[in-house]
Design a protein around this motif. Structure first.
Motif, PDB file in Angstrom:
ATOM      1  N   HIS A 116       0.807  -1.307  -0.049  1.00  0.00           N
ATOM      2  CA  HIS A 116       0.081  -0.085   0.089  1.00  0.00           C
ATOM      3  C   HIS A 116       0.919   1.254  -0.091  1.00  0.00           C
ATOM      4  O   HIS A 116       1.944   1.452   0.700  1.00  0.00           O
ATOM      5  CB  HIS A 116      -0.889  -0.034   1.291  1.00  0.00           C
ATOM      6  N   PRO A 117       0.517   2.318  -0.894  1.00  0.00           N
ATOM      7  CA  PRO A 117       1.403   3.374  -0.892  1.00  0.00           C
ATOM      8  C   PRO A 117       1.582   4.206   0.396  1.00  0.00           C
ATOM      9  O   PRO A 117       2.525   4.840   0.683  1.00  0.00           O
ATOM     10  CB  PRO A 117       0.684   4.519  -1.871  1.00  0.00           C
TER      11      PRO A 117
ATOM     12  N   CYS B 288     -10.780   6.459  -1.570  1.00  0.00           N
ATOM     13  CA  CYS B 288      -9.687   6.222  -0.768  1.00  0.00           C
ATOM     14  C   CYS B 288      -9.338   7.456   0.071  1.00  0.00           C
ATOM     15  O   CYS B 288      -8.906   8.569  -0.506  1.00  0.00           O
ATOM     16  CB  CYS B 288      -8.603   5.807  -1.661  1.00  0.00           C
TER      17      CYS B 288
ATOM     18  N   PHE C  26      -6.640   8.175   1.518  1.00  0.00           N
ATOM     19  CA  PHE C  26      -5.325   8.513   1.080  1.00  0.00           C
ATOM     20  C   PHE C  26      -5.098   9.518   0.013  1.00  0.00           C
ATOM     21  O   PHE C  26      -4.208   9.712  -0.232  1.00  0.00           O
ATOM     22  CB  PHE C  26      -4.482   7.253   1.357  1.00  0.00           C
ATOM     23  N   HIS C  27      -6.163   9.381  -1.007  1.00  0.00           N
ATOM     24  CA  HIS C  27      -5.883  10.010  -2.191  1.00  0.00           C
ATOM     25  C   HIS C  27      -5.365  11.339  -2.393  1.00  0.00           C
ATOM     26  O   HIS C  27      -4.500  11.596  -3.135  1.00  0.00           O
ATOM     27  CB  HIS C  27      -7.193   9.884  -3.085  1.00  0.00           C
TER      28      HIS C  27
ATOM     29  N   CYS D 173      -1.650  10.963  -2.413  1.00  0.00           N
ATOM     30  CA  CYS D 173      -0.931   9.590  -2.777  1.00  0.00           C
ATOM     31  C   CYS D 173      -0.628  10.158  -4.303  1.00  0.00           C
ATOM     32  O   CYS D 173      -1.305  10.513  -5.235  1.00  0.00           O
ATOM     33  CB  CYS D 173      -1.962   8.346  -3.071  1.00  0.00           C
TER      34      CYS D 173
ATOM     35  N   LEU E  43       0.194   7.807  -6.473  1.00  0.00           N
ATOM     36  CA  LEU E  43      -0.396   7.025  -7.546  1.00  0.00           C
ATOM     37  C   LEU E  43      -1.806   7.129  -7.806  1.00  0.00           C
ATOM     38  O   LEU E  43      -2.734   6.182  -8.601  1.00  0.00           O
ATOM     39  CB  LEU E  43       0.038   5.632  -7.247  1.00  0.00           C
ATOM     40  N   ALA E  44      -2.389   7.991  -7.230  1.00  0.00           N
ATOM     41  CA  ALA E  44      -3.717   8.228  -7.345  1.00  0.00           C
ATOM     42  C   ALA E  44      -4.478   8.216  -8.756  1.00  0.00           C
ATOM     43  O   ALA E  44      -3.715   9.078  -9.219  1.00  0.00           O
ATOM     44  CB  ALA E  44      -4.377   9.331  -6.348  1.00  0.00           C
TER      45      ALA E  44
ATOM     46  N   CYS F 287      -9.968   6.437  -7.723  1.00  0.00           N
ATOM     47  CA  CYS F 287      -9.439   6.452  -6.159  1.00  0.00           C
ATOM     48  C   CYS F 287     -10.198   7.643  -5.297  1.00  0.00           C
ATOM     49  O   CYS F 287     -10.505   7.352  -4.125  1.00  0.00           O
ATOM     50  CB  CYS F 287      -7.836   6.928  -5.763  1.00  0.00           C
TER      51      CYS F 287
ATOM     52  N   PRO G 237     -11.659   1.536  -1.977  1.00  0.00           N
ATOM     53  CA  PRO G 237     -10.955   0.449  -2.572  1.00  0.00           C
ATOM     54  C   PRO G 237     -11.398  -0.629  -1.175  1.00  0.00           C
ATOM     55  O   PRO G 237     -11.216  -0.382   0.145  1.00  0.00           O
ATOM     56  CB  PRO G 237      -9.521   0.562  -2.347  1.00  0.00           C
TER      57      PRO G 237
ATOM     58  N   CYS H 290      -6.343  -1.086  -2.001  1.00  0.00           N
ATOM     59  CA  CYS H 290      -5.829   0.157  -2.840  1.00  0.00           C
ATOM     60  C   CYS H 290      -6.177  -0.599  -4.217  1.00  0.00           C
ATOM     61  O   CYS H 290      -5.962  -1.657  -4.715  1.00  0.00           O
ATOM     62  CB  CYS H 290      -4.187   0.245  -2.693  1.00  0.00           C
ATOM     63  N   HIS H 291      -6.745   0.459  -5.081  1.00  0.00           N
ATOM     64  CA  HIS H 291      -7.005   0.194  -6.337  1.00  0.00           C
ATOM     65  C   HIS H 291      -5.876  -0.211  -7.217  1.00  0.00           C
ATOM     66  O   HIS H 291      -5.909  -1.007  -8.250  1.00  0.00           O
ATOM     67  CB  HIS H 291      -8.011   1.264  -6.998  1.00  0.00           C
ATOM     68  N   VAL H 292      -4.840   0.408  -7.046  1.00  0.00           N
ATOM     69  CA  VAL H 292      -3.632   0.300  -7.991  1.00  0.00           C
ATOM     70  C   VAL H 292      -2.713  -0.818  -7.255  1.00  0.00           C
ATOM     71  O   VAL H 292      -2.231  -1.625  -8.100  1.00  0.00           O
ATOM     72  CB  VAL H 292      -2.895   1.587  -7.947  1.00  0.00           C
TER      73      VAL H 292
HETATM   74 FE1  SF4 Z   1      -3.205   5.441  -3.786  1.00  0.00          FE
HETATM   75 FE2  SF4 Z   1      -5.387   4.978  -5.243  1.00  0.00          FE
HETATM   76 FE3  SF4 Z   1      -4.284   3.007  -3.697  1.00  0.00          FE
HETATM   77 FE4  SF4 Z   1      -5.497   4.981  -2.454  1.00  0.00          FE
HETATM   78  S1  SF4 Z   1      -6.421   3.182  -3.828  1.00  0.00           S
HETATM   79  S2  SF4 Z   1      -3.550   4.143  -1.787  1.00  0.00           S
HETATM   80  S3  SF4 Z   1      -5.161   6.764  -3.750  1.00  0.00           S
HETATM   81  S4  SF4 Z   1      -3.451   4.316  -5.503  1.00  0.00           S
END
Ligand code: SF4
Length: 334
Positions: A262-263, A296, A298-299, A302, A304-305, A309, A314, A327-329
């Protein structure tokens, strides 16, 4: 180590009423702790980890409401107990608690023995190891038990220590006494809320080793709340990472530290110079629990958003009891 959970926290959401509206402090938190394991709850200040520990202990914040979920301890739903049952059955006899600050946790006007005896009386120990009733009036057996646990935490001359006052002990010794208090009633689970934060680094290392040794010797599980992945690396078997009241990643401590997915976990480990090689902060700040971001949480912080997100939360995905990521990614389904 048995695989059957000792503690199961399922889909737990809790809000606190504030003048500005309800603040969702815990949001669908989900994890379990097995007998004898040390389970870390890790995250920044304000992520909800201390509220989680107190809720499991039966002491949720004032003005709080359980919005969803349950906490099962040895198969019993703790939310179905009365406050009196919770106090009797959880604090002491089945769960112990180690507070954060050894300097603020004692009444300076009473001896250590008097304060520890109160814990034992309050917890209502049902019996001693031979099965004899452990009644309120049995001061000698209570005192013997306190001497035994003070000896286990390496307090010199434990019988004499019971008659001394808190100020006559160092910070490290007071933390050892608090650990002895948590152990005294033979709990199955000890909740430790950042128990080494107020101590210097050398004493912290000694206390962590002591906790690890005691968990194995007494076969007691621990829920260990911390903001510090260095502490997680030293003591925890498994860990759950929390962000803004949500569980974002769980797994074995070694796996998560060596290979964070997770980021947020990655950034949190990056805050620890011994792990990352240099000191890297997390940009932005934890979102408000009164008005959290969509999707999310955290977006906004983040790198990677993606668009989804900020639209869809997620889910925490992965095998029960194994590595799980929200996390979607980077999640299991990505
Ligand atoms: Fe980052 Fe998206 Fe994963 Fe949230 S769901 S941690 S915003 S990549």
């Amino acid at each position: 180590m048995s695989e059957a959970p000792l503690l199961e926290v399922r889909d737990l959401s809790l809000s606190v009423k504030t003048d500005a509206g309800p603040a969702r402090i815990l949001d669908h938190v989900d994890f379990d702790i097995r007998p004898g394991e040390i389970f870390g709850i890790v995250g920044e200040s304000g992520c909800g980890k201390s509220t989680l520990a107190k809720t499991v202990l039966g002491l949720p914040p004032r003005n709080s409401v359980i919005d969803s979920g349950r906490v099962m301890f040895r198969g019993e739903n703790l939310f179905e107990l009365s406050r009196r049952q919770t106090a009797r059955r959880l604090r002491g006899g089945t769960m112990g608690f180690i507070p954060q600050d050894p300097f603020q946790s004692f009444n300076p006007t009473f001896t250590i023995g008097k304060q520890m005896l109160e814990i034992l009386r309050w917890s209502g120990l049902p019996e001693d190891p031979e099965g004899r009733p452990f009644g309120r009036a049995d001061r000698k057996r209570h005192r013997d038990r306190l001497i035994e646990v003070l000896s286990a935490v390496q307090i010199p001359d434990p019988a004499e220590a019971l008659d001394r006052y808190p100020h006559q002990f160092s910070g490290g010794q007071r933390q050892r006494i608090l650990i002895a208090g948590a152990l005294a009633a033979r709990p199955g689970l000890i909740l430790a809320d950042e128990p080494t934060t107020a101590l210097d680094v050398t004493t912290q290392m000694q206390i962590l080793k002591l906790l690890r040794d005691l968990a194995a010797e007494y076969d007691v599980a621990m829920m260990f709340v911390t903001h510090d992945f260095g502490v997680v690396a030293q003591i925890c078997d498994r860990v759950s990472v929390m962000y803004a009241g949500q569980t974002v990643e769980t797994g074995t401590a070694a796996d998560i530290i060596d290979n964070p997915r997770h980021p947020y976990t990655e950034k949190l480990i990056g805050c620890h110079p011994e792990r990352s090689g240099n000191l890297v902060g997390i940009p932005g700040k934890v979102s408000s629990p009164i008005d959290p971001p969509m999707g999310c949480r955290f977006h906004p912080r983040c790198a990677l958003a993606e668009r989804r997100c900020s639209e869809v939360r997620p889910p925490l995905e992965g095998p029960a009891g194994g590595r799980r990521i929200a996390c979607h990614v980077r999640g299991a389904a990505s």
